[in-house]
Design an enzyme around this catalytic site. Structure first.
Site, PDB file in Angstrom:
ATOM      1  N   ASP A  31      39.408  36.641  50.664  1.00  0.00           N
ATOM      2  CA  ASP A  31      39.242  36.050  49.332  1.00  0.00           C
ATOM      3  C   ASP A  31      40.551  35.705  48.654  1.00  0.00           C
ATOM      4  O   ASP A  31      40.664  34.722  47.941  1.00  0.00           O
ATOM      5  CB  ASP A  31      38.440  36.989  48.426  1.00  0.00           C
TER       6      ASP A  31
ATOM      7  N   ASP B  57      44.676  39.932  50.155  1.00  0.00           N
ATOM      8  CA  ASP B  57      44.524  41.068  51.058  1.00  0.00           C
ATOM      9  C   ASP B  57      43.699  40.639  52.267  1.00  0.00           C
ATOM     10  O   ASP B  57      43.496  39.444  52.505  1.00  0.00           O
ATOM     11  CB  ASP B  57      43.915  42.269  50.334  1.00  0.00           C
TER      12      ASP B  57
ATOM     13  N   TYR C 291      35.055  43.480  42.847  1.00  0.00           N
ATOM     14  CA  TYR C 291      34.111  42.432  42.484  1.00  0.00           C
ATOM     15  C   TYR C 291      32.839  43.063  41.922  1.00  0.00           C
ATOM     16  O   TYR C 291      31.799  43.078  42.570  1.00  0.00           O
ATOM     17  CB  TYR C 291      33.811  41.527  43.684  1.00  0.00           C
TER      18      TYR C 291
ATOM     19  N   GLU D 225      48.437  36.116  42.272  1.00  0.00           N
ATOM     20  CA  GLU D 225      47.531  36.183  43.421  1.00  0.00           C
ATOM     21  C   GLU D 225      46.583  34.990  43.415  1.00  0.00           C
ATOM     22  O   GLU D 225      45.865  34.761  42.441  1.00  0.00           O
ATOM     23  CB  GLU D 225      46.731  37.478  43.426  1.00  0.00           C
TER      24      GLU D 225
END
Length: 498
Positions: A89, A92, A236, A471
């Site tokens: 996503d 990571d 999430y 990020e």
């Protein structure tokens, strides 16, 4: 990527002051705001390339990110199932089902809503490849009856090592939902992704049918076994609940099938609400825009979806009496820290799509008694995109490898770690000191990645440790592709000619 809880929106009486700030922000950049000055085609191409950098599994020979290699090749082995493929996503090496499926749904919508533009820009094949990379994986996740694999990788263990996915050491823990452990949000979002994609791939009848059949089953599963899945928290968490995903999935199934059963659900069973956010967690405005042309109503006739789509616009635009969303002094939406750019691209996407629909219908947005013409939606959408490309107080791009002073330290394991030999034994204890902490540009350019964005004062520090702002995420880019394609092909006024 951690998402903080939905904050309380500002009251409408702040709107005039914020509008003044926006006008002042525009005045700071007259050349950029008036003449564009951006190579939107280049930004479009690079925004798609970023998705190739996020691929997991066996990479094809035509993968354009040459510093990436095969990874996660044993994903699913712990349960004797093939779960290779899909997308990481963000920065990571975990594959989270909810944002991954949302990325695919919005890519499919992009392919449908901006088909002429993507074809003209010669990017449709790349978008189709990006969608199929996701749908192939999602079909694998739903290969077992009444079960859906929803995550690969333990984020807590993954985050103990700063290592590229090709050399990751953490066990590839598997997470699933079933009848005893429901996850309505993820099941419904996956249903939406597969249903939307089945429309995109209708020329491939066998594949399209497989996507649609699985979408139907997952929607039935989501509706029959209701409950939120918290296994992806705190990264999430679905703070908005699952009613939005159920409406979202039913909408895409209706568009894919035109079956009355889905229309009945949308009109009589689905719960809908007017909100000021469209994101991986909150899908109401997306469904409302899709349904606006069908004269459908939510709550058994309480309010039309067209009215609710209008309410989203009224809450976002700074020049209405119903404005709720904070706008930075430089003119960009700021809902919350932590990948705020996702709200910038999602809003731009919805405004362009809705403006096109309103133009076809010969209608306007109604904010109380104030009509808002489609041109205003396009203008604000372009302002949001241009901000990310460099029309901001910093005069700097938020897109890696594009424009002036573009970021060099995105918070991303693969980009910040040098290419290592296969099987290289990474010392996790030393990895952060070697590759995360040093204040230097990443050795591998994460081309096209859109950073998390500025803070509410337009501030930004290009340091990979500054993860809330540096990020990137797949769903930031998936929602940028459509507006960029429109700007590249239609021009700065964003008016469709088809």
């Amino acid at each position: 990527m951690r998402a903080p809880k939905h904050g309380t929106m500002l009251h409408a009486h702040v709107a005039l002051a914020l509008a003044a700030l926006v006008l002042a922000g525009d005045a700071l950049h007259p050349a950029l705001a008036a003449g564009g000055g951006f190579n939107y085609k280049d930004a479009l191409t690079k925004s798609i390339i970023f998705l190739e950098a996020q691929r997991s599994g066996k990479l094809p020979p035509n993968n354009r990110v040459k510093w990436r290699g095969d990874s996660g090749m044993e994903d699913g082995k712990l349960a004797n199932v093939d779960l290779t493929g899909g997308y990481y996503d963000a920065g990571d090496n975990v594959k989270y089902g909810l944002p991954l499926a949302f990325t695919v749904t919005t890519l499919a919508w992009t392919a449908l809503a901006f088909k002429p533009e993507l074809e003209s820009a010669k990017e449709m094949d790349h978008v189709h490849e990006a969608i199929r990379w996701g749908t192939d994986y999602l079909l694998k996740c739903g290969s077992r009856k009444k079960k859906l694999w929803v995550q690969v990788g333990d984020p807590n263990l993954d985050h103990q090592c700063w290592v590229r996915p090709e050399n990751m050491k953490a066990p590839r823990t598997l997470y699933e939902i079933d009848e005893k452990t429901p996850g309505t949000e993820i099941a419904a979002e996956t249903s939406a992704a597969l249903a939307a994609s089945s429309i995109v791939f209708r020329n491939d009848k066998k594949y399209s049918r497989a996507l649609l059949n699985k979408a139907k089953l997952l929607f039935l599963f989501a509706k029959s076994h209701q409950g939120s899945y918290d296994g992806e928290c705190p990264f999430y968490c679905s703070y908005s609940g699952y009613n939005d995903e159920l409406l979202w999935a039913a909408t895409w199934l209706y568009l894919a099938t035109k079956r009355q059963v889905y229309a009945d659900y949308i009109n009589h069973e689905a719960i809908s609400s007017s909100v000021a956010e469209f994101s991986w967690d909150l899908k109401f405005p997306g469904a409302q825009v899709l349904l606006a042309e069908f004269n459908m109503t939510s709550g058994g006739g309480a309010q039309s979806y067209k009215s609710q789509a209008d309410n989203f616009v009224c809450a976002v635009l700074p020049d209405t009496a119903f404005h709720q969303v904070f706008i930075t002094p430089g003119g960009v939406i700021h809902l919350r820290d932590g990948a705020n750019s996702q709200y910038v691209t999602s809003t731009a996407f919805l405004l362009v799509v809705y403006a096109d629909l309103l133009t076809r219908m010969g209608q306007t947005v109604l904010c109380g008694s104030q009509p808002i013409r489609p041109e205003r939606l396009r203008e604000f959408a372009r302002q949001q995109v241009d901000y990310l490309l460099g029309a901001n107080p910093r005069g700097s791009s938020y897109v890696v490898g594009f424009g002036a002073n573009s970021p060099t330290q995105p918070h991303h394991r693969g980009a910040s770690t040098p290419v290592l030999p296969p099987g290289y034994d990474v010392n996790c204890g030393l990895s952060f000191g070697e590759w995360f902490a040093p204040d230097r540009p990443n050795p591998n350019e994460l081309t096209g990645a859109i950073m998390g964005g500025p803070d509410k004062n337009d501030g930004f520090v290009d340091k990979r440790a500054n993860s809330s702002y540096t990020e990137p995420c797949t769903y930031i880019n998936s929602l940028a592709i459509g507006p960029l394609a429109a700007l590249a092909v239609r021009g700065a006024n964003l008016v469709a000619t088809h």
